[in-house]
Motif scaffolding. Sequence first.
Motif, PDB file in Angstrom:
ATOM      1  N   PRO A   1       3.980  14.624   2.109  1.00  0.00           N
ATOM      2  CA  PRO A   1       3.310  13.467   1.510  1.00  0.00           C
ATOM      3  C   PRO A   1       4.326  12.563   0.824  1.00  0.00           C
ATOM      4  O   PRO A   1       5.272  13.034   0.199  1.00  0.00           O
ATOM      5  CB  PRO A   1       2.349  14.099   0.500  1.00  0.00           C
TER       6      PRO A   1
ATOM      7  N   CYS B   1       5.178   8.166  -0.663  1.00  0.00           N
ATOM      8  CA  CYS B   1       4.791   6.786  -0.941  1.00  0.00           C
ATOM      9  C   CYS B   1       6.047   5.928  -0.845  1.00  0.00           C
ATOM     10  O   CYS B   1       7.170   6.446  -0.798  1.00  0.00           O
ATOM     11  CB  CYS B   1       4.126   6.643  -2.315  1.00  0.00           C
TER      12      CYS B   1
ATOM     13  N   LYS C   1      -0.557   1.908  -2.633  1.00  0.00           N
ATOM     14  CA  LYS C   1      -0.948   2.439  -1.331  1.00  0.00           C
ATOM     15  C   LYS C   1      -0.066   1.847  -0.240  1.00  0.00           C
ATOM     16  O   LYS C   1       0.472   0.752  -0.393  1.00  0.00           O
ATOM     17  CB  LYS C   1      -2.420   2.114  -1.033  1.00  0.00           C
TER      18      LYS C   1
ATOM     19  N   SER D   1      -2.422   5.515   2.753  1.00  0.00           N
ATOM     20  CA  SER D   1      -1.823   6.614   2.006  1.00  0.00           C
ATOM     21  C   SER D   1      -1.789   6.274   0.523  1.00  0.00           C
ATOM     22  O   SER D   1      -1.458   5.151   0.136  1.00  0.00           O
ATOM     23  CB  SER D   1      -0.403   6.871   2.518  1.00  0.00           C
TER      24      SER D   1
ATOM     25  N   LEU E   1      -4.354  11.058   2.363  1.00  0.00           N
ATOM     26  CA  LEU E   1      -4.208  10.123   3.475  1.00  0.00           C
ATOM     27  C   LEU E   1      -5.593   9.901   4.078  1.00  0.00           C
ATOM     28  O   LEU E   1      -6.181  10.807   4.652  1.00  0.00           O
ATOM     29  CB  LEU E   1      -3.247  10.676   4.532  1.00  0.00           C
TER      30      LEU E   1
END
Length: 405
Positions: A186, A188, A146, A158, A167
Motif C-alpha cells: 500500500p 500514496c 488520494k 487509493s 483501495l
Amino acid sequence: MTNKKALPVPNFGSDFYFSYHKSPSQKMRILELLPHSDGNGSSTEEEPLPQDADYNLSLSDELETSILARFPRSQHWKLSFLNKRFLTLMKSGEIYKIRKELGLKEPSVFMLASGESNWWGMEWPFKSSRKLPRIQSDYSFEFGDKESFSAGSELFVSGKEFDGPVLWRYDSDTNEWFKGPFMINPRCLFASASSGNFAFVAGGLETNTYSEILDTAEKYDSKTKTWKPLPKMNSKRKFCSGCYMDKRFYVIGGQDENRKDLISCEFFDEETNTWNLIPDMLKDIPLLDSQSPPLIAVVNNDLYTLDASTNELKVYLKGINNWKKLGVAPVRADAQGGWGVAFKSLGDELLVIGAPSVSHKERALAIYTCCPDPEGEKLKWKQIDCGSVQLNHFIRNCAVMMGST
C-alpha cells in the motif's frame, strides 16, 4: 396485405438491416433514440424517415441488443426509458460486455472536484455527464489525500481509512464501487500509468507510518483482478509521475528519501524485466517549492508536460533528452504550483482541466482539448462546453479510462 421494406440502421461500424411493418399502434421508439453516427463518434446527416406513418419493428432480442450496444456511452441513459429489459441490460453490465466484444472504445474521464463527495464521469465527446455513486468510506478517506488511475473498465482510488490503507475500485460496467484487490505494498504519492487492461504503480510513500519512501513497483491485471510485483526501481521516489510510452512504464521526477528533488527518469522494460535510468530528464523544467508532481501526458508516443511555473506546454525530444516549447496552455497551472489541474492524454488528444487563464475573479471549471503537433509552433485548443456541470475548478483527482482490449 402488409408492406415490408428493408431500412438500414445508421452506421455504427457494421451494417445492420431489419424489416418493418406499417402499424398505427406502434412507435419507432428505438429509431427516435438512435444517434446518427459515422462510426467514429461524428454526427452525420441521414435522410429523415417518413412522417406520415407509424412502424412496427420486427427485431429479435439479440439484434436489438447488438444495435443498442453501439450507442455512444454518453447516450446510454436513454436506454432506461425504452423498457425494463433494456434497463436490465444496462444495470447488469451486459451492454458493456457486448461493446468490448465488438471492440468499441470511447474515452471516459472521471474526476473529483474540490468540495464534492461524489466523482463525476464524462464520456467523449462530453455531451453529457453523470454523478457516480458515493464511495461508502469514512471521514478519513473522504477528506484525505488520494491517488487515482484506471485499468480496463475499472477506476481505482487509493487512500487511507481509519482502519488503514484502502483501495476502492469502481466497475464502470455495473456502476458500483468495491474494495480491493489491494496492492502488495500500500502506498500514496506514487506514480501510476495505464495500458489497456493493465495498470502500473511505483514508488510513493508507504501508508502505515508514512516514514518510508518506496522503490517497489507493481502491475495490475483487470481480467484476473490480481497484482504482481515488479523489480525494484533504481531510486526511491515519492511525488513522482508515471506514464506508458513506447511499451514501457516511465516514472519521472519526485523526491528521494533525503527530500532531494529528482530530475531523472527511469523506465521499466517488460521485455528485459529491468529498470533503465534517464539522467537529467527534467533539467530544463523549473522546480518550485511545494510543487505538484510533474504534469505529464502521452499522445501518439510523444511525451508532453505542462510547466507549472509558466503554464507552457512542452514536448520531450527523446533523441537529445531536451524539451521544446509549444506555447501557453489555457489554464492557470501556475496558480497553486500545479495542484488542482488535470493534465491527461485522451486518445489522440491532450486534455487539460482547471481554472481558465482569465481574470482571477472568474474561477469556474474550464475544460480544453487539442491535437498536439510536436513539429508545430502553436497549438489550437478547443474549449469543451461543461453544460449543466457546475464544479469547482480545483480538481483533486482525475483519471481517463480507455476501456478494455
